[in-house]
Write a protein that holds these residues in place. Structure first.
Motif, PDB file in Angstrom:
ATOM      1  N   UNK A 136       0.811  -1.214   0.000  1.00 26.61           N
ATOM      2  CA  UNK A 136       0.000   0.000   0.000  1.00 26.61           C
ATOM      3  C   UNK A 136       0.839   1.255   0.000  1.00 26.61           C
ATOM      4  N   UNK A 137       1.588   1.506  -1.072  1.00 25.20           N
ATOM      5  CA  UNK A 137       2.483   2.666  -1.080  1.00 25.20           C
ATOM      6  C   UNK A 137       1.716   3.986  -1.076  1.00 25.20           C
ATOM      7  N   UNK A 138       2.284   4.963  -0.365  1.00 18.72           N
ATOM      8  CA  UNK A 138       1.732   6.314  -0.377  1.00 18.72           C
ATOM      9  C   UNK A 138       2.473   7.215  -1.356  1.00 18.72           C
ATOM     10  N   UNK A 139       3.626   6.733  -1.846  1.00 19.74           N
ATOM     11  CA  UNK A 139       4.423   7.494  -2.809  1.00 19.74           C
ATOM     12  C   UNK A 139       5.008   6.538  -3.842  1.00 19.74           C
ATOM     13  N   UNK A 140       5.458   7.096  -4.961  1.00 13.73           N
ATOM     14  CA  UNK A 140       6.100   6.254  -5.970  1.00 13.73           C
ATOM     15  C   UNK A 140       7.412   5.687  -5.439  1.00 13.73           C
ATOM     16  N   UNK A 141       8.077   6.445  -4.567  1.00 14.00           N
ATOM     17  CA  UNK A 141       9.331   5.958  -4.000  1.00 14.00           C
ATOM     18  C   UNK A 141       9.104   4.698  -3.163  1.00 14.00           C
ATOM     19  N   UNK A 142       8.022   4.697  -2.390  1.00 15.18           N
ATOM     20  CA  UNK A 142       7.695   3.505  -1.602  1.00 15.18           C
ATOM     21  C   UNK A 142       7.366   2.333  -2.518  1.00 15.18           C
ATOM     22  N   UNK A 143       6.671   2.605  -3.616  1.00 10.42           N
ATOM     23  CA  UNK A 143       6.367   1.541  -4.576  1.00 10.42           C
ATOM     24  C   UNK A 143       7.649   0.965  -5.159  1.00 10.42           C
ATOM     25  N   UNK A 144       8.536   1.844  -5.602  1.00  6.72           N
ATOM     26  CA  UNK A 144       9.800   1.380  -6.183  1.00  6.72           C
ATOM     27  C   UNK A 144      10.566   0.502  -5.200  1.00  6.72           C
ATOM     28  N   UNK A 145      10.600   0.939  -3.936  1.00  6.55           N
ATOM     29  CA  UNK A 145      11.346   0.193  -2.923  1.00  6.55           C
ATOM     30  C   UNK A 145      10.749  -1.194  -2.695  1.00  6.55           C
ATOM     31  N   UNK A 146       9.428  -1.310  -2.790  1.00  2.08           N
ATOM     32  CA  UNK A 146       8.762  -2.594  -2.534  1.00  2.08           C
ATOM     33  C   UNK A 146       9.159  -3.667  -3.532  1.00  2.08           C
ATOM     34  N   UNK A 147       9.534  -3.252  -4.724  1.00  2.00           N
ATOM     35  CA  UNK A 147       9.898  -4.236  -5.744  1.00  2.00           C
ATOM     36  C   UNK A 147      11.140  -5.029  -5.348  1.00  2.00           C
ATOM     37  N   UNK A 148      11.916  -4.507  -4.382  1.00  2.00           N
ATOM     38  CA  UNK A 148      13.078  -5.235  -3.906  1.00  2.00           C
ATOM     39  C   UNK A 148      12.733  -6.549  -3.240  1.00  2.00           C
ATOM     40  N   UNK A 149      11.486  -6.693  -2.809  1.00  2.00           N
ATOM     41  CA  UNK A 149      11.065  -7.946  -2.174  1.00  2.00           C
ATOM     42  C   UNK A 149      11.197  -9.129  -3.108  1.00  2.00           C
ATOM     43  N   UNK A 150      11.092  -8.882  -4.414  1.00  2.00           N
ATOM     44  CA  UNK A 150      11.172  -9.967  -5.389  1.00  2.00           C
ATOM     45  C   UNK A 150      12.580 -10.533  -5.502  1.00  2.00           C
ATOM     46  N   UNK A 151      13.559  -9.793  -4.981  1.00  2.00           N
ATOM     47  CA  UNK A 151      14.953 -10.231  -5.078  1.00  2.00           C
ATOM     48  C   UNK A 151      15.460 -10.877  -3.794  1.00  2.00           C
ATOM     49  N   UNK A 152      14.633 -10.931  -2.760  1.00  2.00           N
ATOM     50  CA  UNK A 152      15.062 -11.489  -1.478  1.00  2.00           C
ATOM     51  C   UNK A 152      14.999 -13.012  -1.534  1.00  2.00           C
TER      52      UNK A 152
END
Length: 328
Positions: free
Chosen positions: A283-299
């Motif tokens: 549930x991102x409030x900003x595009x920056x938070x959205x971008x950061x969430x994509x890192x979960x796919x690399x964990x």
């Protein structure tokens, strides 16, 4: 972006689902547009909303924002697997909520109008209705499917036995029934592992976890507080929960540092390893938070890391499904 079939269906959805609850109350309409555009840029095609989001009774503020975004064209609607919900209070009269056939049909029509679309891809029951027989619910859903207004039906916040009752009733009607269950699931809240997830797997339902970071507590709350941020953890229930679990959260953030990943991405990444999970809702409030969430796919996790997470956040009982979780 990675994609996965939603439950037993042939529908492909992204491994992360864009939650839109902040659109309106927390995020401005232009910023909401930017987040949705960025989501498509990343290949994230699964969007979740609800008719009650926006929290002005009967207005469907968030659905309206999404609808105006769709209206800009550019293939936006065609690219999105759109999920919304029915159940919550949409007016002051007794039939303006729940899962009666009357409310399901009218709520669907209203959501379609606000969303400026002809079809809802995934129409989810936001809560179980103990007062409405399944025959009535499925009659209404079958009507919407036959009219092409709904393609798939899902549930949210159901118990395991509710999933079984729903599916057995749908089977008797030769209807597809539920294809997904949206439930609270994260490292700190693992109750659904007892019966909900086993039931979902048995019936071929995709699991869509909401609150994957437990209200932000698993998103680096201690570090953010030290840096002057983490607004959600400064007051109310989040602050109380952080005070209660602070040693565990501190140990979790230390482990995340050792793993070399942001705590939020570790929490999301852990869910992506869990049996039956289709796509956690971010549930991102900003595009920056959205971008950061994509890192979960690399964990990625080795057995030692998964074991350490289980030590910090033990499963309910003995772990795994019931009855073994509480009996032999």
């Amino acid at each position: 972006m990675e994609y996965i079939n939603l439950g037993r269906t042939g529908l492909s959805v992204s491994r992360l689902c864009l939650g839109t609850m902040n659109f309106g109350p927390q995020t401005t309409e232009p910023d909401s547009y930017a987040i949705m555009d960025r989501a498509l840029d990343h290949g994230l095609n699964f969007f979740d909303t609800a008719n009650v989001y926006g929290w002005q009774t009967g207005e469907g503020i968030t659905e309206q924002i999404i609808g105006r975004w769709f209206a800009q064209g550019g293939g936006r609607r065609e690219k999105v697997v759109l999920a919304t919900k029915v159940y919550g209070k949409m007016g002051d009269w007794p039939n303006d909520q729940g899962l009666s056939a009357r409310h399901i049909i009218r709520a669907c029509e209203d959501s379609l109008r606000r969303l400026r679309t002809d079809t809802i891809d995934l129409y989810q029951m936001h809560h179980v209705s103990r007062a409405t027989p399944w025959e009535e619910i499925w009659q209404a859903m079958e009507t919407l499917v036959a009219q092409g207004k709904v393609l798939y039906v899902g549930s949210s916040n159901f118990a395991g036995w509710h999933l079984a009752a729903a599916q057995e009733s749908a089977s008797r009607r030769h209807f597809l029934g539920l294809v997904s269950e949206q439930c609270i699931y994260n490292l700190m809240e693992r109750t659904v592992e007892l019966e909900v997830i086993p039931a979902a797997q048995h019936y071929g339902l995709g699991v869509i976890p909401w609150s994957p970071l437990h209200g932000g507590l698993l998103g680096g709350a201690v570090r953010k507080l030290a840096e002057g941020g983490a607004g959600r953890a400064k007051s109310g229930r989040a602050a109380d929960a952080l005070a209660e679990h602070r040693p565990t959260i501190e140990a979790y953030e230390k482990l995340c540092s050792e793993l070399g990943h942001d705590p939020a991405n570790v929490g999301l990444g852990w869910l992506l390893t869990r049996p039956g999970v289709t796509a956690p809702i971010i549930g991102p409030r900003t595009t920056e938070q959205l971008d950061a969430s994509l890192g979960a796919l690399d964990v990625t996790f080795d057995d030692a890391a998964l074991g350490r997470l289980d030590e910090l956040f033990p499963p309910v009982g003995k772990g795994g499904p019931g009855p073994e979780a509480w009996a032999w």
